[in-house]
Motif scaffolding. Structure first.
Motif, PDB file in Angstrom:
ATOM      1  N   ASN A  30     -27.974 -28.601 -37.038  1.00  0.00           N
ATOM      2  CA  ASN A  30     -27.644 -27.189 -37.189  1.00  0.00           C
ATOM      3  C   ASN A  30     -28.264 -26.558 -38.445  1.00  0.00           C
ATOM      4  O   ASN A  30     -27.581 -25.876 -39.206  1.00  0.00           O
ATOM      5  CB  ASN A  30     -26.118 -27.006 -37.215  1.00  0.00           C
ATOM      6  N   PRO A  31     -29.550 -26.783 -38.658  1.00  0.00           N
ATOM      7  CA  PRO A  31     -30.167 -26.163 -39.840  1.00  0.00           C
ATOM      8  C   PRO A  31     -30.460 -24.682 -39.611  1.00  0.00           C
ATOM      9  O   PRO A  31     -30.556 -24.229 -38.473  1.00  0.00           O
ATOM     10  CB  PRO A  31     -31.476 -26.938 -39.972  1.00  0.00           C
ATOM     11  N   ASN A  32     -30.602 -23.923 -40.685  1.00  0.00           N
ATOM     12  CA  ASN A  32     -31.243 -22.615 -40.605  1.00  0.00           C
ATOM     13  C   ASN A  32     -32.742 -22.878 -40.519  1.00  0.00           C
ATOM     14  O   ASN A  32     -33.256 -23.746 -41.229  1.00  0.00           O
ATOM     15  CB  ASN A  32     -30.966 -21.776 -41.851  1.00  0.00           C
ATOM     16  N   GLN A  96     -27.098 -25.130 -43.635  1.00  0.00           N
ATOM     17  CA  GLN A  96     -26.158 -24.038 -43.450  1.00  0.00           C
ATOM     18  C   GLN A  96     -24.916 -24.335 -44.269  1.00  0.00           C
ATOM     19  O   GLN A  96     -24.185 -25.263 -44.001  1.00  0.00           O
ATOM     20  CB  GLN A  96     -25.769 -23.893 -41.974  1.00  0.00           C
ATOM     21  N   ALA A  97     -24.743 -23.571 -45.340  1.00  0.00           N
ATOM     22  CA  ALA A  97     -23.612 -23.844 -46.230  1.00  0.00           C
ATOM     23  C   ALA A  97     -22.985 -22.549 -46.689  1.00  0.00           C
ATOM     24  O   ALA A  97     -22.713 -22.374 -47.856  1.00  0.00           O
ATOM     25  CB  ALA A  97     -24.077 -24.661 -47.422  1.00  0.00           C
ATOM     26  N   GLY A 102     -28.834 -23.382 -49.566  1.00  0.00           N
ATOM     27  CA  GLY A 102     -29.619 -24.042 -50.593  1.00  0.00           C
ATOM     28  C   GLY A 102     -31.105 -23.872 -50.441  1.00  0.00           C
ATOM     29  O   GLY A 102     -31.605 -22.921 -49.879  1.00  0.00           O
ATOM     30  N   GLU A 103     -31.809 -24.850 -50.947  1.00  0.00           N
ATOM     31  CA  GLU A 103     -33.261 -24.772 -51.016  1.00  0.00           C
ATOM     32  C   GLU A 103     -33.885 -24.798 -49.624  1.00  0.00           C
ATOM     33  O   GLU A 103     -33.300 -25.307 -48.666  1.00  0.00           O
ATOM     34  CB  GLU A 103     -33.780 -25.945 -51.824  1.00  0.00           C
ATOM     35  N   LEU A 104     -35.080 -24.246 -49.580  1.00  0.00           N
ATOM     36  CA  LEU A 104     -35.884 -24.283 -48.369  1.00  0.00           C
ATOM     37  C   LEU A 104     -36.806 -25.490 -48.432  1.00  0.00           C
ATOM     38  O   LEU A 104     -37.432 -25.756 -49.457  1.00  0.00           O
ATOM     39  CB  LEU A 104     -36.722 -23.014 -48.239  1.00  0.00           C
TER      40      LEU A 104
ATOM     41  N   ASN B  94     -26.900 -10.081 -52.228  1.00  0.00           N
ATOM     42  CA  ASN B  94     -25.512 -10.348 -52.548  1.00  0.00           C
ATOM     43  C   ASN B  94     -24.586 -10.117 -51.361  1.00  0.00           C
ATOM     44  O   ASN B  94     -23.440 -10.538 -51.375  1.00  0.00           O
ATOM     45  CB  ASN B  94     -25.077  -9.459 -53.710  1.00  0.00           C
ATOM     46  N   THR B  95     -25.084  -9.429 -50.339  1.00  0.00           N
ATOM     47  CA  THR B  95     -24.227  -9.109 -49.198  1.00  0.00           C
ATOM     48  C   THR B  95     -24.280 -10.195 -48.134  1.00  0.00           C
ATOM     49  O   THR B  95     -23.803 -10.017 -47.040  1.00  0.00           O
ATOM     50  CB  THR B  95     -24.646  -7.773 -48.562  1.00  0.00           C
ATOM     51  N   GLY B  96     -24.887 -11.304 -48.450  1.00  0.00           N
ATOM     52  CA  GLY B  96     -24.878 -12.423 -47.512  1.00  0.00           C
ATOM     53  C   GLY B  96     -26.074 -12.447 -46.599  1.00  0.00           C
ATOM     54  O   GLY B  96     -27.091 -11.830 -46.856  1.00  0.00           O
ATOM     55  N   GLY B  97     -25.967 -13.170 -45.509  1.00  0.00           N
ATOM     56  CA  GLY B  97     -27.119 -13.363 -44.637  1.00  0.00           C
ATOM     57  C   GLY B  97     -27.817 -14.648 -44.991  1.00  0.00           C
ATOM     58  O   GLY B  97     -27.462 -15.330 -45.953  1.00  0.00           O
ATOM     59  N   PHE B  98     -28.803 -14.991 -44.202  1.00  0.00           N
ATOM     60  CA  PHE B  98     -29.441 -16.278 -44.393  1.00  0.00           C
ATOM     61  C   PHE B  98     -30.929 -16.170 -44.697  1.00  0.00           C
ATOM     62  O   PHE B  98     -31.638 -17.144 -44.598  1.00  0.00           O
ATOM     63  CB  PHE B  98     -29.241 -17.119 -43.133  1.00  0.00           C
TER      64      PHE B  98
END
Lengths: 115, 112
Positions: A30-32, A96-97, A102-104, B94-98
């Motif tokens: 389940n990674p981004n 996904q945390a 975290g890092e890419l 700061n509002t989130g997202g990936f």
């Protein structure tokens, strides 16, 4: 340990031809997943990111598309390439945390030249 | 949209001189990351800063995150030829997202 594979490493395509770049991640669930493009001597432009199977977010309008048919597989496609699609394409994953992911971790990249 | 500006675009230094690259965001960031890309290679993660005013060191590298969490810097003391490459900052809103947005990078040239 986690690894990321990206292929092909290099390709030369004529204008108007289709494109398919593939990326797979091993050793994590389940990674981004992300696709970035880097023009020669330039920064990294985020193209697509995905937080799950079938979930794709597009960052810029273009003739490219992305798909995530499996949890650890990310595909970048085009039906008809343009000259401006030339560049260095990088796939990346992150854990996904929550909000502060975290890092890419980047793949080795695919260098595309459209003639 | 969110932008992350980075300066300078290029920097030529003599080996042994110091080097600094600066990163500025138009919006408050939840974190800032720094990456190094060697010529012909892919970006490799160096560090992540999360707290306002945070300072972290890695040997000759010093990373700072501004009090307002809108700017950051990377300073290299006494550069070496192995420091050659492009240094990127990357931030998340700061509002989130990936999504992580990268600066344009600073390419460092070191002359022996």
């Amino acid at each position: 340990s986690q690894t990321i594979h990206q292929w092909p490493a290099t390709l030369v395509q004529p204008v108007g031809s289709p494109l398919s770049l593939e990326c797979t991640v091993e050793g994590t669930s389940n990674p981004n997943l992300y696709w970035y493009r880097q023009a020669a001597g330039r920064g990294l432009q985020l193209l697509f990111y995905s937080v799950g199977i079938g979930q794709i977010s597009s960052e810029v309008p273009q003739n490219l598309s992305a798909s995530r048919p499996q949890d650890r597989q990310f595909i970048l496609s085009s039906k008809k390439l343009l000259l401006s699609d030339s560049g260095f394409y990088l796939c990346a994953w992150s854990v996904q945390a929550g909000v502060n992911t975290g890092e890419l971790f980047f793949g080795e990249g695919s260098r595309l030249t459209v003639l | 949209g969110q932008q992350v500006m980075q300066i300078p675009q290029y920097q030529h230094v003599q080996e042994g001189e110091d080097f600094t690259t600066y990163c500025n965001s138009s919006t408050t960031l939840s974190n800032i990351q720094w990456y190094k890309q060697r010529p012909g290679g892919h970006p490799v993660f160096l560090i992540q800063l999360v707290k306002s005013g945070e300072v972290k060191k890695q040997k000759r590298l010093t990373f700072q995150f501004g009090e307002a969490k809108k700017n950051s810097s990377l300073h290299i003391t006494a550069t070496q030829t192995t420091d050659v490459g492009t240094y990127f900052c990357a931030g998340r809103k700061n509002t989130g997202g990936f999504k992580t947005i990268f600066g344009a990078g600073t390419r460092l040239f070191v002359k022996a």
